[in-house]
Write a protein that holds these residues in place. Sequence first.
Motif, PDB file in Angstrom:
ATOM      1  N   ALA A   1      -7.294  -0.478   0.011  1.00  0.00           N
ATOM      2  CA  ALA A   1      -6.741  -1.816  -0.191  1.00  0.00           C
ATOM      3  C   ALA A   1      -6.873  -2.265  -1.644  1.00  0.00           C
ATOM      4  O   ALA A   1      -6.138  -3.132  -2.104  1.00  0.00           O
ATOM      5  CB  ALA A   1      -7.420  -2.819   0.735  1.00  0.00           C
TER       6      ALA A   1
ATOM      7  N   PRO B   1      -7.988 -20.104  -7.596  1.00  0.00           N
ATOM      8  CA  PRO B   1      -8.884 -19.634  -8.659  1.00  0.00           C
ATOM      9  C   PRO B   1      -9.231 -18.162  -8.443  1.00  0.00           C
ATOM     10  O   PRO B   1      -9.064 -17.631  -7.366  1.00  0.00           O
ATOM     11  CB  PRO B   1     -10.136 -20.499  -8.459  1.00  0.00           C
ATOM     12  N   ASP B   2      -9.674 -17.498  -9.495  1.00  0.00           N
ATOM     13  CA  ASP B   2     -10.256 -16.173  -9.277  1.00  0.00           C
ATOM     14  C   ASP B   2     -11.710 -16.202  -9.729  1.00  0.00           C
ATOM     15  O   ASP B   2     -12.235 -17.245 -10.099  1.00  0.00           O
ATOM     16  CB  ASP B   2      -9.456 -15.045  -9.932  1.00  0.00           C
ATOM     17  N   TRP B   3     -12.356 -15.059  -9.651  1.00  0.00           N
ATOM     18  CA  TRP B   3     -13.782 -15.006  -9.919  1.00  0.00           C
ATOM     19  C   TRP B   3     -14.075 -14.084 -11.092  1.00  0.00           C
ATOM     20  O   TRP B   3     -15.126 -13.513 -11.204  1.00  0.00           O
ATOM     21  CB  TRP B   3     -14.537 -14.551  -8.656  1.00  0.00           C
TER      22      TRP B   3
ATOM     23  N   PHE C   1      -3.211 -10.138  -1.956  1.00  0.00           N
ATOM     24  CA  PHE C   1      -4.641 -10.187  -2.271  1.00  0.00           C
ATOM     25  C   PHE C   1      -4.903 -10.732  -3.668  1.00  0.00           C
ATOM     26  O   PHE C   1      -5.967 -11.257  -3.940  1.00  0.00           O
ATOM     27  CB  PHE C   1      -5.264  -8.786  -2.203  1.00  0.00           C
TER      28      PHE C   1
ATOM     29  N   VAL D   1     -10.612 -10.517   2.712  1.00  0.00           N
ATOM     30  CA  VAL D   1     -10.095  -9.370   3.462  1.00  0.00           C
ATOM     31  C   VAL D   1     -10.920  -8.126   3.150  1.00  0.00           C
ATOM     32  O   VAL D   1     -11.297  -7.368   4.053  1.00  0.00           O
ATOM     33  CB  VAL D   1      -8.609  -9.117   3.138  1.00  0.00           C
TER      34      VAL D   1
ATOM     35  N   HIS E   1      -2.719 -14.817  -6.476  1.00  0.00           N
ATOM     36  CA  HIS E   1      -3.234 -16.136  -6.831  1.00  0.00           C
ATOM     37  C   HIS E   1      -2.259 -17.280  -6.544  1.00  0.00           C
ATOM     38  O   HIS E   1      -2.502 -18.403  -6.961  1.00  0.00           O
ATOM     39  CB  HIS E   1      -3.700 -16.173  -8.288  1.00  0.00           C
TER      40      HIS E   1
ATOM     41  N   ASP F   1      -7.857 -12.992  -5.410  1.00  0.00           N
ATOM     42  CA  ASP F   1      -8.117 -14.383  -5.080  1.00  0.00           C
ATOM     43  C   ASP F   1      -8.975 -14.451  -3.816  1.00  0.00           C
ATOM     44  O   ASP F   1      -9.428 -13.428  -3.287  1.00  0.00           O
ATOM     45  CB  ASP F   1      -6.809 -15.164  -4.918  1.00  0.00           C
ATOM     46  N   ILE F   2      -9.223 -15.659  -3.341  1.00  0.00           N
ATOM     47  CA  ILE F   2     -10.175 -15.832  -2.252  1.00  0.00           C
ATOM     48  C   ILE F   2      -9.732 -15.111  -0.984  1.00  0.00           C
ATOM     49  O   ILE F   2     -10.560 -14.584  -0.232  1.00  0.00           O
ATOM     50  CB  ILE F   2     -10.397 -17.341  -1.984  1.00  0.00           C
ATOM     51  N   PHE F   3      -8.432 -15.002  -0.766  1.00  0.00           N
ATOM     52  CA  PHE F   3      -7.965 -14.299   0.426  1.00  0.00           C
ATOM     53  C   PHE F   3      -8.227 -12.801   0.311  1.00  0.00           C
ATOM     54  O   PHE F   3      -8.787 -12.181   1.218  1.00  0.00           O
ATOM     55  CB  PHE F   3      -6.469 -14.554   0.665  1.00  0.00           C
ATOM     56  N   GLY F   4      -7.868 -12.228  -0.836  1.00  0.00           N
ATOM     57  CA  GLY F   4      -8.093 -10.800  -1.032  1.00  0.00           C
ATOM     58  C   GLY F   4      -9.563 -10.434  -0.927  1.00  0.00           C
ATOM     59  O   GLY F   4      -9.927  -9.450  -0.276  1.00  0.00           O
TER      60      GLY F   4
ATOM     61  N   PRO G   1      -2.032  -4.877  -3.027  1.00  0.00           N
ATOM     62  CA  PRO G   1      -1.239  -5.866  -2.284  1.00  0.00           C
ATOM     63  C   PRO G   1      -1.137  -7.194  -3.029  1.00  0.00           C
ATOM     64  O   PRO G   1      -2.147  -7.771  -3.414  1.00  0.00           O
ATOM     65  CB  PRO G   1      -2.028  -6.017  -0.982  1.00  0.00           C
TER      66      PRO G   1
ATOM     67  N   ILE H   1       0.840  -1.194   0.000  1.00  0.00           N
ATOM     68  CA  ILE H   1       0.000   0.000   0.000  1.00  0.00           C
ATOM     69  C   ILE H   1       0.876   1.245   0.000  1.00  0.00           C
ATOM     70  O   ILE H   1       0.609   2.217  -0.711  1.00  0.00           O
ATOM     71  CB  ILE H   1      -0.977  -0.026   1.193  1.00  0.00           C
TER      72      ILE H   1
ATOM     73  N   PHE I   1     -14.164  -8.222   5.024  1.00  0.00           N
ATOM     74  CA  PHE I   1     -13.974  -7.889   6.441  1.00  0.00           C
ATOM     75  C   PHE I   1     -13.687  -6.413   6.646  1.00  0.00           C
ATOM     76  O   PHE I   1     -14.243  -5.781   7.546  1.00  0.00           O
ATOM     77  CB  PHE I   1     -12.826  -8.713   7.035  1.00  0.00           C
TER      78      PHE I   1
END
Lengths: 213, 213, 213
Positions: free
Chosen positions: C147, B208-210, B155, C43, B158, C37-40, B152, B146, C46
């Motif tokens: 972010a 995976p991504d969306w 995030f 986050v 992948h 991805d699923i983590f980003g 980041p 950041i 949240f």
Amino acid sequence: MYDFSTWGPTARYTVEVIGTVAFALSGILAGVRKRMDIFGISVLGFLAAFGGGTLRDVLLDRRPFFWVAEVEMLWLVIALCAVSLVLLRLGRLHVGDKAIQLADALGLGLFVASGVQSALVAQLPVVVAVMMGVVTGVFGGVMRDIACNEMPTAFADHRPYAVCGFMGGWMYIFGEWLDWAGWVVALASIATTTGLRLLALKFDWRLPDWRNG
Amino acid sequence: MYDFSTWGPTARYTVEVIGTVAFALSGILAGVRKRMDIFGISVLGFLAAFGGGTLRDVLLDRRPFFWVAEVEMLWLVIALCAVSLVLLRLGRLHVGDKAIQLADALGLGLFVASGVQSALVAQLPVVVAVMMGVVTGVFGGVMRDIACNEMPTAFADHRPYAVCGFMGGWMYIFGEWLDWAGWVVALASIATTTGLRLLALKFDWRLPDWRNG
Amino acid sequence: MYDFSTWGPTARYTVEVIGTVAFALSGILAGVRKRMDIFGISVLGFLAAFGGGTLRDVLLDRRPFFWVAEVEMLWLVIALCAVSLVLLRLGRLHVGDKAIQLADALGLGLFVASGVQSALVAQLPVVVAVMMGVVTGVFGGVMRDIACNEMPTAFADHRPYAVCGFMGGWMYIFGEWLDWAGWVVALASIATTTGLRLLALKFDWRLPDWRNG
């Protein structure tokens, strides 16, 4: 924020107001440049003026924040936002670069000294105290730039800014170590930071980078 | 930061130093890539090395910060900044990607385990403790990115990173629940995080991504 | 977060869940748009749902955080992430803009009122209490945008959002000053914020900018 109690309170207060106004103005003008609305512009003014000191207070776990204890500083920035937005709309706000740079250098000097002092009061090691001084002086501007989605100027500008605050912070430690009176220590620290900053601007000093490193 | 008191202190300390150096180096190199000056580069080194643990300590309201209690870690990062900047200028710093990835995976494992442990000591619910572990391991890098004005990597990269820390965090909870000795729990957690991370790098696992979701 | 104890607890709880879901969804969808991805994505969910309230709790030095005291809200967001990611993958998540805007306006109203109330309980000056309300309501979204490496919409969108929260915050102060019952004060504040926000969307009100200022 600044309890250099042996200063004349008037001198201290004057520098405090000048520094806060200079920092807040830098935020307000950044918001205007980014075409933000009145909320964004005000947030940037607050971040630039109070962000560094608030971060320091959070890190030191100090409450109330200085802008709660001295709530008139909060009103000062609110009034400044209102007045400068009206003047900007009327096309009547022309702030000279020189005046801003001078006030900003004063603010930097004061905020660094106040940060070092707070950390020493909290019994932190001297190297941490100097870091807290630099954080207090510089991170308001860093938050302003991050909120604008820009890389912080303090990191990549290559004009000495934080480095001057760093020197002023060590001057504070040095003065304390020599057992100077409180107001002399504070004055020496501010003079070092502000003086180096003004010299850096006048002679266009540059920090090297590591581009080809 | 890490009071797994039943470890041999030497083993613990070695991993701690390796992890901190790896994280700090990632920040220093990011600052160099962005052509920052010496202040920006140092801030990035500190953010990457201490940002996650500091955020955890703020969230848990713990003072002193681990880098105040163990002020030699602070000096370590200061020295690392100085040395690596000199080496970079001389063109003598060639850090292999493999070495960095290994050290970073070790650091991640250690920081996640230390975060979970601190949160459990503070009597927080287990799901919160795992979150604190992930925050400790991952948010130093998030703050580094950041401050560089980039999205980041943690995030959007992948490659499993935080997810490995998440698994290691739950392994810590699992070990505690089985009443294993403290050092076994810590070791199992670190082995899980670091092992998964190294496997993910070796076999090039992808999350995976969306995008077309 | 919200101890307007004289409300029917059910009404309070319903608004709380609606607001949290709306805020979390805004973060999840932002993460998907950015191809995280699923983590980003998690986050961001949240941050958007809990970021504002957590910042308020850090500033007020309140622990445990509301999402630790009411850990079921944490599970709610975790479940929401899981469910919406599955639905997105299946192409089955179609959230109407209208529904989101309504829920978001409700969340804003509730979070602002809860922020003002917490600050008043902590004996802060009224102007600080209103600021805390706005921070609680708006800074989750600001953190989400930072972010994502975007300029915060709340700063530059020119549709009244924070300004509505600001009005609702002062309404809270006004009601307290008139000595209304706690639940009336809270309701009046929420109605002001949410109502103004919905009117602003319906009639497409715009805040001026200072582009040519």
